[in-house]
Design a protein around this motif. Structure first.
Motif, PDB file in Angstrom:
ATOM      1  N   UNK A 120     -12.349 -89.711 -42.881  1.00 27.57           N
ATOM      2  CA  UNK A 120     -10.905 -89.944 -42.888  1.00 27.57           C
ATOM      3  C   UNK A 120     -10.118 -88.676 -43.156  1.00 27.57           C
ATOM      4  N   UNK A 121     -10.698 -87.521 -42.851  1.00 27.69           N
ATOM      5  CA  UNK A 121      -9.994 -86.264 -43.065  1.00 27.69           C
ATOM      6  C   UNK A 121      -8.768 -86.189 -42.156  1.00 27.69           C
ATOM      7  N   UNK A 122      -7.775 -85.442 -42.600  1.00 27.19           N
ATOM      8  CA  UNK A 122      -6.521 -85.388 -41.855  1.00 27.19           C
ATOM      9  C   UNK A 122      -6.574 -84.296 -40.782  1.00 27.19           C
ATOM     10  N   UNK A 123      -7.299 -84.562 -39.737  1.00 27.49           N
ATOM     11  CA  UNK A 123      -7.385 -83.671 -38.582  1.00 27.49           C
ATOM     12  C   UNK A 123      -7.967 -84.459 -37.405  1.00 27.49           C
ATOM     13  N   UNK A 145     -13.941-101.547 -51.216  1.00 27.10           N
ATOM     14  CA  UNK A 145     -15.176-101.510 -50.421  1.00 27.10           C
ATOM     15  C   UNK A 145     -15.309-100.212 -49.629  1.00 27.10           C
ATOM     16  N   UNK A 146     -14.271 -99.373 -49.695  1.00 23.59           N
ATOM     17  CA  UNK A 146     -14.333 -98.034 -49.120  1.00 23.59           C
ATOM     18  C   UNK A 146     -13.665 -97.074 -50.089  1.00 23.59           C
ATOM     19  N   UNK A 147     -14.299 -95.940 -50.319  1.00 20.34           N
ATOM     20  CA  UNK A 147     -13.798 -94.987 -51.301  1.00 20.34           C
ATOM     21  C   UNK A 147     -12.672 -94.127 -50.732  1.00 20.34           C
ATOM     22  N   UNK A 148     -11.682 -93.838 -51.588  1.00 20.69           N
ATOM     23  CA  UNK A 148     -10.624 -92.905 -51.188  1.00 20.69           C
ATOM     24  C   UNK A 148     -11.180 -91.510 -50.914  1.00 20.69           C
ATOM     25  N   UNK A 149     -12.373 -91.231 -51.433  1.00 20.31           N
ATOM     26  CA  UNK A 149     -12.999 -89.925 -51.200  1.00 20.31           C
ATOM     27  C   UNK A 149     -13.268 -89.681 -49.724  1.00 20.31           C
ATOM     28  N   UNK A 150     -13.186 -90.720 -48.908  1.00 20.16           N
ATOM     29  CA  UNK A 150     -13.395 -90.559 -47.462  1.00 20.16           C
ATOM     30  C   UNK A 150     -12.404 -89.582 -46.848  1.00 20.16           C
ATOM     31  N   UNK A 165     -11.883 -86.780 -47.852  1.00 21.87           N
ATOM     32  CA  UNK A 165     -12.485 -85.454 -47.993  1.00 21.87           C
ATOM     33  C   UNK A 165     -13.842 -85.350 -47.300  1.00 21.87           C
ATOM     34  N   UNK A 166     -14.307 -86.428 -46.702  1.00 19.64           N
ATOM     35  CA  UNK A 166     -15.645 -86.464 -46.130  1.00 19.64           C
ATOM     36  C   UNK A 166     -15.614 -86.259 -44.613  1.00 19.64           C
ATOM     37  N   UNK A 167     -16.315 -85.246 -44.169  1.00 19.43           N
ATOM     38  CA  UNK A 167     -16.545 -85.088 -42.731  1.00 19.43           C
ATOM     39  C   UNK A 167     -17.562 -86.130 -42.293  1.00 19.43           C
ATOM     40  N   UNK A 222      -4.412 -94.572 -46.609  1.00 20.84           N
ATOM     41  CA  UNK A 222      -5.575 -94.487 -47.487  1.00 20.84           C
ATOM     42  C   UNK A 222      -5.172 -93.977 -48.863  1.00 20.84           C
ATOM     43  N   UNK A 223      -4.319 -92.976 -48.896  1.00 22.41           N
ATOM     44  CA  UNK A 223      -3.897 -92.392 -50.172  1.00 22.41           C
ATOM     45  C   UNK A 223      -2.796 -93.195 -50.840  1.00 22.41           C
ATOM     46  N   UNK A 224      -2.189 -94.121 -50.103  1.00 25.24           N
ATOM     47  CA  UNK A 224      -1.123 -94.938 -50.671  1.00 25.24           C
ATOM     48  C   UNK A 224       0.215 -94.260 -50.712  1.00 25.24           C
ATOM     49  N   UNK A 225       0.392 -93.170 -49.962  1.00 27.94           N
ATOM     50  CA  UNK A 225       1.669 -92.460 -49.961  1.00 27.94           C
ATOM     51  C   UNK A 225       2.675 -93.080 -48.999  1.00 27.94           C
TER      52      UNK A 225
END
Length: 432
Positions: A217-220, A261-266, A268-270, A410-413
Motif C-alpha cells: 500500500x505504498x504511495x506510488x 485484519x490488515x496492518x497499517x504498516x502495509x 510501508x511494505x513493498x 488506510x491512514x485515516x487522513x
C-alpha cells in the motif's frame, strides 16, 4: 546504412570536402557504457554494426538490428542473449545485438535518440509506459503487420493507442491471492471468492501475532498496482473513482484496517516486504504476483501455500504487468519483425517466460505453459480478468492521484468520500 544515417554521413562528407557551408552535427548522447550487463551478452558489446545497415552492406554482410532493454537482472540478460544468439545462428540476413539502458534513463535516452537520430530498432519497455512513448512518434504502426489475435486482450490493449497497434506483448504477469493453507485449515475456513467471504476469512485468521491479509500500500505506482484490482472489481474505472463504486472500493480497504485484519504498516511494505511477512507467518493471505514464486520456493520450501483468484465484488479483476516489444519507425522494420517472429515462437517464449518467471502474453502458449498443479496456473486464469493501467500518456499522474486516495483511507487522513472526490478532481484535470 539506415536512411537516416546515410543522410547524416553524406552531409558530413560534403561539408568536409568544402562543397557546402554551414554548421555540423551536434554532440551525441547515449546510455552509460559502464551499465551492468551479462557476461558475453550482446548488452556488453559496443557493436560497430549499429552504424551499419543492410541497405549499403556489402554482399553477404548481415544487417544490424539493435535492441534496448532495462533489465538489470543477469538471468534476464543471459536468457535474452541466448535467444538472440540462436536467432543469429539460424539465418545470415540479420545480426541482432542488445544494450542495457537503466530504467530511470530509458525514456530520456529514447527522447535523446529521437532527436539525435540514434535509436535502436527494437525497444523492450514497461507496458504502462507504452502510450507515453507512442506520443513521442517513434514507434512503427504494426497494425496488420503482426498477428496478436491469440494474445490476452489486456496485453494487446496495453500497446494499442487510438485503435492502432504499436507493439507486441513480451510477457505478462498479474496479481492474485496467496493463502497459507495450514492456517485456513486450522481456522476451518474455505478459500474466499468474494469480498464478504474474504473479510470473514481474514477475521478468522487474525490473531495476536498474525494479520489475515496484506497488500502493498505504498504511495506510488506499486501501491496503485495493488489497489486497482479492488477498484475495478466494483465496476469503477481508473478515471471515474468519485462514484458509488469507487467509494465502495476505498471503504472496503478502510474496513480491512478498521477491523484489524490488515496492518497499517502495509503503507510501508513493498510487494517484497509483503512476501517476507507471509513467509515469516505474520500474514495469512496476501495479494502478490508470480515473480515471488521462485523466492518463496527457495526460501520457504516447507511453507504450505497456494494461490487463487483475487476475491471479487461485482466481477473478478486483476492488473496487468509485464513488458512489450516496440519497433522503431525509420529503423530496420523488416529485420525487427523477422526477429520478433522468431522470438515469439512457442519454443522461445516458453524458454524466456521460464527464465523470467512470467506468463506468456500469447494465451494459446500460456494455457500449456504450466502443469495443472503448478502455482503459476492460477495466474494464467487470473490473466483473463487482468487489465492494463492506461494506456494513457499521463498515466503516472493519474496513478499518483489513485495511490494518494488509497493511502489516505488506510491512514485515516480522509474519508473514502473525501479521498475519492480529491482523486477525481486531480484526474479530471489530467484527462478532461
Amino acid at each position: 546504412m539506415k536512411k537516416r544515417k546515410i543522410t547524416a554521413l553524406l552531409t558530413a562528407l560534403t561539408i568536409t570536402a568544402g562543397i557546402l557551408t554551414g554548421c555540423g552535427a551536434g554532440g551525441e548522447s547515449a546510455p552509460a557504457d559502464n551499465a551492468p550487463a551479462a557476461d558475453n551478452a550482446p548488452a556488453a558489446k559496443e557493436s560497430a554494426k549499429e552504424e551499419d545497415s543492410g541497405e549499403t552492406a556489402s554482399a553477404g554482410e548481415a544487417q544490424a538490428i539493435t535492441i534496448w532493454y532495462y533489465w538489470e537482472t543477469e538471468g534476464h540478460q543471459v536468457a535474452l542473449d541466448q535467444v538472440i544468439q540462436e536467432y543469429n545462428g539460424s539465418q545470415d540476413t540479420y545480426e541482432v545485438t542488445a544494450k542495457y539502458v537503466p530504467f530511470a534513463d530509458f525514456k530520456k535516452q529514447l527522447s535523446i535518440g529521437a532527436s539525435a537520430d540514434e535509436l535502436p530498432d527494437i525497444a523492450i519497455l514497461d507496458s504502462p509506459d507504452h502510450a507515453s512513448y507512442v506520443e513521442m512518434g517513434i514507434f512503427e504502426d504494426l497494425t496488420g503487420k503482426f498477428d496478436v489475435s491469440s494474445y490476452y486482450e489486456g496485453t494487446v490493449n496495453s500497446c494499442t493507442v487510438d485503435g492502432k497497434l504499436y507493439g507486441v506483448p513480451f510477457g505478462a504477469n498479474c496479481l492474485a491471492l496467496y493463502y497459507n493453507e495450514d492456517m485456513l485449515t486450522a481456522a476451518g475456513c474455505s478459500v474466499p471468492t468474494t469480498w464478504d467471504e474474504l473479510m470473514e476469512t481474514a477475521k478468522a485468521l487474525t490473531t495476536d501475532s498474525v494479520t489475515g491479509l496484506a497488500l502493498c500500500s505504498v504511495q506510488n505506482e506499486e501501491g496503485t498496482f495493488n489497489f486497482v484490482p479492488w477498484l475495478w472489481s466494483t465496476g469503477a474505472t481508473s478515471y471515474d473513482i468519485n462514484n458509488e463504486n469507487g467509494i465502495r472500493a476505498l471503504t472496503y480497504i478502510q474496513n480491512l484496517i478498521n477491523e484489524g485484519v490488515m496492518s497499517k504498516e502495509c503503507i510501508n511494505w513493498t510487494q517484497g516486504d509483503v512476501m517476507n511477512q507471509f513467509i515469516s507467518g505474520n500474514v495469512a493471505m496476501m495479494e502478490n504476483g508470480p515473480w515471488q514464486i521462485p523466492t518463496m520456493q527457495s526460501e520457504a520450501p516447507d511453507l504450505n501455500w497456494k494461490v487463487t483468484l483475487i476475491p471479487k465484488d461485482a466481477e473478478y479483476a486483476s492488473v496487468l504487468g509485464g513488458e512489450n516489444y516496440a519497433v522503431i519507425n525509420g529503423g530496420n522494420v523488416d529485420g525487427a519483425l523477422d526477429f520478433l517472429t522468431y522470438a515469439t515462437s512457442e519454443e522461445k517464449v516458453k524458454f524466456l517466460m521460464d527464465k523470467f518467471g512470467y506468463i506468456s502474453a500469447d494465451k494459446t502458449i500460456a494455457e500449456s505453459q504450466f502443469d495443472a498443479d503448478s502455482p503459476y496456473q492460477p495466474f494464467v486464469e487470473e490473466l483473463n480478468y487482468a487489465m492494463p493501467r492506461g494506456p494513457l500518456a499521463e498515466w503516472p499522474s493519474v496513478s499518483d492521484a489513485i495511490s494518494l486516495a488509497f493511502n489516505q483511507v488506510i491512514t485515516g487522513t480522509a474519508t473514502p468520500e473525501d479521498a475519492a472526490a480529491g482523486a477525481q478532481a486531480t484526474i479530471d484535470g489530467i484527462v478532461k
